[in-house]
Design a protein around this motif. Structure first.
Motif, PDB file in Angstrom:
ATOM      1  N   LEU A   1      31.719  41.136  38.920  1.00  0.00           N
ATOM      2  CA  LEU A   1      31.944  42.151  37.887  1.00  0.00           C
ATOM      3  C   LEU A   1      32.320  43.489  38.512  1.00  0.00           C
ATOM      4  CD1 LEU A   1      31.894  43.029  34.925  1.00  0.00           C
ATOM      5  CD2 LEU A   1      29.436  43.457  35.181  1.00  0.00           C
ATOM      6  N   GLY A   2      31.603  43.859  39.574  1.00  0.00           N
ATOM      7  CA  GLY A   2      31.950  45.084  40.288  1.00  0.00           C
ATOM      8  C   GLY A   2      33.356  45.021  40.846  1.00  0.00           C
ATOM      9  N   GLY A   3      33.724  43.857  41.380  1.00  0.00           N
ATOM     10  CA  GLY A   3      35.084  43.688  41.889  1.00  0.00           C
ATOM     11  C   GLY A   3      36.127  43.806  40.794  1.00  0.00           C
TER      12      GLY A   3
ATOM     13  N   LEU B   1      39.710  45.434  48.413  1.00  0.00           N
ATOM     14  CA  LEU B   1      38.261  45.265  48.450  1.00  0.00           C
ATOM     15  C   LEU B   1      37.773  44.520  47.205  1.00  0.00           C
ATOM     16  CD1 LEU B   1      35.646  45.925  49.973  1.00  0.00           C
ATOM     17  CD2 LEU B   1      35.529  48.073  48.687  1.00  0.00           C
ATOM     18  N   ALA B   2      38.392  44.797  46.065  1.00  0.00           N
ATOM     19  CA  ALA B   2      38.034  44.104  44.827  1.00  0.00           C
ATOM     20  C   ALA B   2      38.300  42.614  44.943  1.00  0.00           C
ATOM     21  CB  ALA B   2      38.813  44.690  43.652  1.00  0.00           C
ATOM     22  N   ALA B   3      39.444  42.249  45.533  1.00  0.00           N
ATOM     23  CA  ALA B   3      39.764  40.830  45.733  1.00  0.00           C
ATOM     24  C   ALA B   3      38.734  40.171  46.640  1.00  0.00           C
ATOM     25  CB  ALA B   3      41.165  40.698  46.314  1.00  0.00           C
ATOM     26  N   PHE B   4      38.294  40.900  47.676  1.00  0.00           N
ATOM     27  CA  PHE B   4      37.273  40.369  48.587  1.00  0.00           C
ATOM     28  C   PHE B   4      35.948  40.163  47.857  1.00  0.00           C
ATOM     29  CE2 PHE B   4      33.701  41.337  51.455  1.00  0.00           C
ATOM     30  CZ  PHE B   4      33.822  40.262  52.342  1.00  0.00           C
ATOM     31  N   PHE B   5      35.564  41.128  47.011  1.00  0.00           N
ATOM     32  CA  PHE B   5      34.326  40.997  46.243  1.00  0.00           C
ATOM     33  C   PHE B   5      34.366  39.742  45.367  1.00  0.00           C
ATOM     34  CE2 PHE B   5      33.172  45.810  46.120  1.00  0.00           C
ATOM     35  CZ  PHE B   5      32.685  45.700  47.417  1.00  0.00           C
ATOM     36  N   GLN B   6      35.491  39.534  44.684  1.00  0.00           N
ATOM     37  CA  GLN B   6      35.575  38.410  43.754  1.00  0.00           C
ATOM     38  C   GLN B   6      35.589  37.068  44.482  1.00  0.00           C
ATOM     39  OE1 GLN B   6      38.924  39.573  41.134  1.00  0.00           O
ATOM     40  NE2 GLN B   6      37.369  39.958  39.573  1.00  0.00           N
ATOM     41  N   SER B   7      36.311  36.990  45.605  1.00  0.00           N
ATOM     42  CA  SER B   7      36.345  35.730  46.354  1.00  0.00           C
ATOM     43  C   SER B   7      34.979  35.441  46.981  1.00  0.00           C
ATOM     44  CB  SER B   7      37.434  35.776  47.426  1.00  0.00           C
ATOM     45  OG  SER B   7      37.183  36.816  48.360  1.00  0.00           O
ATOM     46  N   THR B   8      34.294  36.491  47.459  1.00  0.00           N
ATOM     47  CA  THR B   8      32.955  36.303  48.031  1.00  0.00           C
ATOM     48  C   THR B   8      31.968  35.851  46.959  1.00  0.00           C
ATOM     49  OG1 THR B   8      33.369  38.025  49.685  1.00  0.00           O
ATOM     50  CG2 THR B   8      31.071  37.437  49.272  1.00  0.00           C
ATOM     51  N   ALA B   9      32.072  36.437  45.774  1.00  0.00           N
ATOM     52  CA  ALA B   9      31.176  36.073  44.673  1.00  0.00           C
ATOM     53  C   ALA B   9      31.293  34.597  44.333  1.00  0.00           C
ATOM     54  CB  ALA B   9      31.480  36.925  43.445  1.00  0.00           C
ATOM     55  N   LYS B  10      32.518  34.070  44.371  1.00  0.00           N
ATOM     56  CA  LYS B  10      32.701  32.653  44.037  1.00  0.00           C
ATOM     57  C   LYS B  10      32.095  31.741  45.102  1.00  0.00           C
ATOM     58  CE  LYS B  10      36.620  33.063  40.963  1.00  0.00           C
ATOM     59  NZ  LYS B  10      37.953  32.598  40.580  1.00  0.00           N
ATOM     60  N   ARG B  11      32.054  32.211  46.338  1.00  0.00           N
ATOM     61  CA  ARG B  11      31.513  31.373  47.412  1.00  0.00           C
ATOM     62  C   ARG B  11      29.997  31.311  47.380  1.00  0.00           C
ATOM     63  NH1 ARG B  11      35.417  33.993  50.599  1.00  0.00           N
ATOM     64  NH2 ARG B  11      33.804  35.275  51.589  1.00  0.00           N
ATOM     65  N   ILE B  12      29.350  32.397  46.974  1.00  0.00           N
ATOM     66  CA  ILE B  12      27.884  32.433  47.103  1.00  0.00           C
ATOM     67  C   ILE B  12      27.160  31.933  45.864  1.00  0.00           C
ATOM     68  CG2 ILE B  12      28.053  34.373  48.704  1.00  0.00           C
ATOM     69  CD1 ILE B  12      27.062  36.200  46.491  1.00  0.00           C
ATOM     70  N   GLY B  13      27.871  31.647  44.792  1.00  0.00           N
ATOM     71  CA  GLY B  13      27.207  31.282  43.531  1.00  0.00           C
ATOM     72  C   GLY B  13      27.041  29.801  43.331  1.00  0.00           C
ATOM     73  N   GLY B  14      26.631  29.060  44.350  1.00  0.00           N
ATOM     74  CA  GLY B  14      26.552  27.608  44.244  1.00  0.00           C
ATOM     75  C   GLY B  14      25.254  27.108  43.624  1.00  0.00           C
ATOM     76  N   LEU B  15      25.351  25.983  42.918  1.00  0.00           N
ATOM     77  CA  LEU B  15      24.195  25.305  42.339  1.00  0.00           C
ATOM     78  C   LEU B  15      24.309  23.810  42.628  1.00  0.00           C
ATOM     79  CD1 LEU B  15      24.051  27.015  38.806  1.00  0.00           C
ATOM     80  CD2 LEU B  15      22.487  27.438  40.710  1.00  0.00           C
TER      81      LEU B  15
ATOM     82  N   ARG C   1      51.937  38.356  44.601  1.00  0.00           N
ATOM     83  CA  ARG C   1      51.154  38.587  45.819  1.00  0.00           C
ATOM     84  C   ARG C   1      50.343  39.878  45.712  1.00  0.00           C
ATOM     85  NH1 ARG C   1      55.830  36.389  48.325  1.00  0.00           N
ATOM     86  NH2 ARG C   1      56.696  38.455  48.753  1.00  0.00           N
ATOM     87  N   ILE C   2      50.929  40.897  45.060  1.00  0.00           N
ATOM     88  CA  ILE C   2      50.210  42.154  44.874  1.00  0.00           C
ATOM     89  C   ILE C   2      49.023  41.958  43.941  1.00  0.00           C
ATOM     90  CG2 ILE C   2      50.390  44.481  43.915  1.00  0.00           C
ATOM     91  CD1 ILE C   2      53.299  44.515  44.870  1.00  0.00           C
ATOM     92  N   PHE C   3      49.219  41.176  42.872  1.00  0.00           N
ATOM     93  CA  PHE C   3      48.187  40.990  41.858  1.00  0.00           C
ATOM     94  C   PHE C   3      47.337  39.744  42.119  1.00  0.00           C
ATOM     95  CE2 PHE C   3      50.583  44.073  39.506  1.00  0.00           C
ATOM     96  CZ  PHE C   3      49.657  44.672  38.674  1.00  0.00           C
ATOM     97  N   SER C   4      47.432  39.150  43.300  1.00  0.00           N
ATOM     98  CA  SER C   4      46.699  37.920  43.577  1.00  0.00           C
ATOM     99  C   SER C   4      45.262  38.254  43.964  1.00  0.00           C
ATOM    100  CB  SER C   4      47.383  37.131  44.701  1.00  0.00           C
ATOM    101  OG  SER C   4      46.708  35.921  44.938  1.00  0.00           O
ATOM    102  N   PHE C   5      44.299  37.759  43.163  1.00  0.00           N
ATOM    103  CA  PHE C   5      42.897  38.017  43.435  1.00  0.00           C
ATOM    104  C   PHE C   5      42.239  36.823  44.134  1.00  0.00           C
ATOM    105  CE2 PHE C   5      43.622  39.997  39.103  1.00  0.00           C
ATOM    106  CZ  PHE C   5      44.151  41.151  39.653  1.00  0.00           C
ATOM    107  N   ARG C   6      42.886  35.660  44.069  1.00  0.00           N
ATOM    108  CA  ARG C   6      42.324  34.460  44.681  1.00  0.00           C
ATOM    109  C   ARG C   6      43.098  34.153  45.951  1.00  0.00           C
ATOM    110  NH1 ARG C   6      43.276  30.082  41.968  1.00  0.00           N
ATOM    111  NH2 ARG C   6      41.436  28.988  42.643  1.00  0.00           N
ATOM    112  N   PRO C   7      42.382  33.929  47.052  1.00  0.00           N
ATOM    113  CA  PRO C   7      43.084  33.711  48.315  1.00  0.00           C
ATOM    114  C   PRO C   7      43.789  32.363  48.342  1.00  0.00           C
ATOM    115  CG  PRO C   7      40.726  33.328  48.588  1.00  0.00           C
ATOM    116  CD  PRO C   7      40.916  33.846  47.187  1.00  0.00           C
ATOM    117  N   HIS C   8      44.895  32.322  49.044  1.00  0.00           N
ATOM    118  CA  HIS C   8      45.608  31.078  49.317  1.00  0.00           C
ATOM    119  C   HIS C   8      45.687  30.927  50.833  1.00  0.00           C
ATOM    120  CE1 HIS C   8      46.956  30.220  45.210  1.00  0.00           C
ATOM    121  NE2 HIS C   8      47.162  31.517  45.080  1.00  0.00           N
TER     122      HIS C   8
END
Length: 499
Positions: A217-219, A279-293, A330-337
Motif C-alpha cells: 500500500l505504501g508503495g 522505490l515504489a516498484a521495489f516495495f510492491q515486488s518485495t511485498a509480494k515475496r514476503i506474504g506467503g501462506l 517499461r516506465i510504468f512497469s511495477f512487476r519485474p521481468h
C-alpha cells in the motif's frame, strides 16, 4: 468433438501498446480521488498537506476562489467550489469510462473518447497561452520553461492516449484486453480495488501478510505521487495559474519571487520523484515475496474452494519469455521481468480463488509470496493427496510434460471426472517449432491413453494450451509465448468458467 481456436497473438501485442495507458488511467483515477479529498480537508478542516502532490492544485483552486469572491462576493467561493466539484466529478467519470471501455473493448465509446482527447489536446494550447506569455514576460525564465513543459506533456499525453484508444477500437480478437481486470474474477469490491492498486489479495491472517499488505500500500501511494509529479512536471501549470491570478490583483512582484522559489523546488524534486517511482516498484515486488501462506492457512475444510496447480517440478526454475514492452510500459512497469509461469497464474487467481500446489520435496518449506500456496507431503502420500485435490478443486491448471508424475496426474483427471474443469498448458520450450514437433506425438498419445482426447485426435495448431467447453475443445494459440500469453489464457479460462 467440436473444435475452436482462439488466437490471442494480435490482442496481446495491442495490450502491450495500451498497457501503459491502462496503468496511467488507474493512477489518474486514484490521484483525482486523493486530490478531491485533499481539497475538502484544506477548505473545511484547514489541513494543508494531506496529499502533498496536490499542493500546486490547491494553490490554484485557492487563487480562483479568492478571484471569485472579489467578483461575486461571499457567495463566490461557494459557487467556485461547486464548479470545481462538478469538474472533478466529470473528469473522474471520463477516466473511469475510458478505463472500462478499454478493458471491455467498447469500440464506439473508444472512438468517441479518442476524438474528444484530440479536440482537448488542441484546446489546451490556446487556453494556457495567456498564462505562458505572462510567465515568459515577467516571471522566472526557468519556471516558464517548466510550465511550458507541463502544458506540452498534457498535449502529447492526450495525443498518445487517443492513438492507443484507436488501436483498441480496431481490434478483432479481444480476449487479452478482457482478461486485464475481468470483474468476474473479483468476487467483491475490495478484491477489485486491490487488483486495481496491484496490492496483495492474500488473506491478512498473519502479521507477515499484514506487513506485506502495508508495504505494498505504501508503495502504491508512493508510486501515484511520484508519477503524478513527473507527469505534471511538479504541477507547474497549476502553480502558474495561481501566480497569474495574483498578478492580476497587483501582486506581480510576489508572483515573481514565488516563481523563482517554485522553479528551484521542482528541479530539485524531479529526480526525487523518479527515484520514488523505482522505490515504489521495489516495495510492491518485495511485498509480494514476503506474504506467503501454506495451503492449510487458506483452505480450511472440504467445502473451501480452490484452484489446483499441477506441474512438473522442473518447471519451477523455468523463466518465461519477456513480453515485448514499449517504452511507456517499461516506465510504468511495477512487476519485474522475467517471471515464472506460477507467478503469473498466482497473480490472476489471487483474490478470486486460492491457487494451491504440492511443494518440491527438497524445498525448505518456507512459504514464498507470489506463488501457489504449497503443501509438503511425503512421497508415499502425494498421489492420494493430489487425487483428493483433483476431485475437490473448483478449477485445475496443469502443465503437460513427459514425466511420470505428470502422466499419472493426466490419468487421474478423467478418472475423477475433472476434464471439464481443467486448463492444459504446454511449457514455454514448445515456442520452438522443432521442440514441439519432437514431442507432439508422444504428448498426444499421453492424452489419448488418459482418455482426455479421442484416438484419432491431432492438434490443429501449436497451442499454448487447451480446455473443454462442453463438447467443444478450445485451443488457445499465441505466437508470443510470453509471460502475458500464459496470464491472459488462464484469465480467459477462469472468467469463461465463472460465467
Amino acid at each position: 468433438m467440436h473444435r475452436e481456436t482462439i488466437d490471442q497473438t494480435a490482442s496481446e501485442l495491442v495490450l502491450h501498446r495500451v498497457w501503459y495507458v491502462i496503468k496511467f488511467l488507474r493512477v489518474m483515477v486514484l490521484h483525482l480521488v486523493l486530490v478531491f479529498i485533499a481539497v475538502l480537508l484544506y477548505f473545511f478542516a484547514g489541513i494543508q498537506h494531506a496529499y502533498p502532490v496536490a499542493a500546486a492544485l490547491i494553490d490554484a483552486v485557492l487563487a480562483d476562489a479568492i478571484d471569485s469572491r472579489i467578483q461575486w462576493g461571499p457567495s463566490g467561493v461557494v459557487r467556485y467550489l461547486i464548479y470545481f466539484a462538478v469538474v472533478m466529478s466529470a473528469m473522474l467519470a471520463l477516466l473511469i469510462w475510458t478505463y472500462r471501455s478499454i478493458t471491455s473493448v467498447r469500440k464506439m465509446a473508444l472512438r468517441i473518447q479518442a476524438t474528444f482527447l484530440v479536440v482537448l489536446s488542441l484546446l489546451l494550447v490556446p487556453v494556457n497561452l495567456p498564462n505562458l506569455r505572462l510567465a515568459f514576460r515577467h516571471l522566472d525564465f526557468l519556471f516558464a520553461i517548466l510550465a511550458t513543459a507541463n502544458v506540452s506533456t498534457g498535449v502529447i499525453a492526450s495525443a498518445f492516449v487517443a492513438l492507443a484508444l484507436m488501436r483498441v477500437a480496431r481490434l478483432e480478437e479481444r480476449s487479452s484486453l478482457l482478461a486485464n481486470l475481468d470483474p468476474r474474477l473479483a468476487p467483491n469490491f475490495w478484491v477489485y480495488l486491490t487488483k486495481l492498486l496491484d496490492l496483495p489479495r492474500t488473506p491478512l491472517s498473519t502479521s507477515r501478510t499484514l506487513a506485506a499488505f502495508l508495504l505494498a500500500l505504501g508503495g502504491a501511494l508512493l508510486m501515484i505521487a511520484s508519477y503524478i509529479f513527473l507527469i505534471t512536471v511538479g504541477g507547474a501549470s497549476n502553480k502558474l495559474s495561481a501566480l497569474a491570478t495574483f498578478s492580476r490583483h497587483g501582486l506581480l512582484q510576489d508572483a515573481i519571487t514565488a516563481s523563482v522559489i517554485e522553479a528551484r523546488r521542482i528541479i530539485w524534486l524531479l529526480p526525487c520523484a523518479l527515484a520514488g517511482a523505482k522505490l515504489a516498484a521495489f516495495f510492491q515486488s518485495t511485498a509480494k515475496r514476503i506474504g506467503g501462506l501454506s495451503v492449510s492457512d487458506v483452505v480450511k475444510g472440504s467445502v473451501d474452494r480452490f484452484i489446483l496447480y499441477l506441474r512438473p517440478f522442473g518447471l519451477d526454475d523455468v523463466i518465461l519469455p519477456k513480453p515485448q514492452l514499449t517504452l511507456g510500459n517499461r516506465i510504468f512497469s511495477f512487476r519485474p521481468h522475467p517471471v515464472q509461469i506460477e507467478e503469473e497464474l498466482f497473480d490472476v487467481a489471487d483474490g478470486y480463488l486460492p491457487l494451491i500446489a504440492v511443494g518440491k520435496p527438497d524445498e525448505s518449506g518456507e512459504m514464498q509470496g507470489g506463488e501457489a500456496y504449497r503443501a509438503y507431503v511425503a512421497d508415499s502420500d502425494w498421489q492420494s493427496y493430489v487425487a483428493d485435490k483433483i476431485r475437490r478443486a473448483d478449477r485445475i491448471v496443469m502443465v503437460v510434460e513427459e514425466t511420470e508424475g505428470v502422466r499419472w496426474e493426466i490419468g487421474r483427471i478423467p478418472a475423477e471426472a475433472a476434464v471439464a474443469k481443467t486448463l492444459f498448458f504446454f511449457p514455454p520450450r514448445f515456442r520452438d517449432a522443432d521442440a514441439w514437433q519432437a514431442v507432439e506425438s508422444s504428448l498426444t498419445r499421453m492424452l489419448q491413453n488418459a482418455g482426455v482426447v479421442p484416438e484419432n485426435f491431432a492438434f490443429e495448431s501449436r497451442p499454448i494450451g487447451f480446455f473443454f467447453r462442453g463438447e467443444t475443445m478450445v485451443e488457445i494459440t499465441n505466437a508470443n509465448w510470453s509471460a502475458t500469453s500464459y496470464r491472459t489464457a488462464f484469465s480467459h479460462f477462469l472468467a469463461e468458467s465463472a460465467g
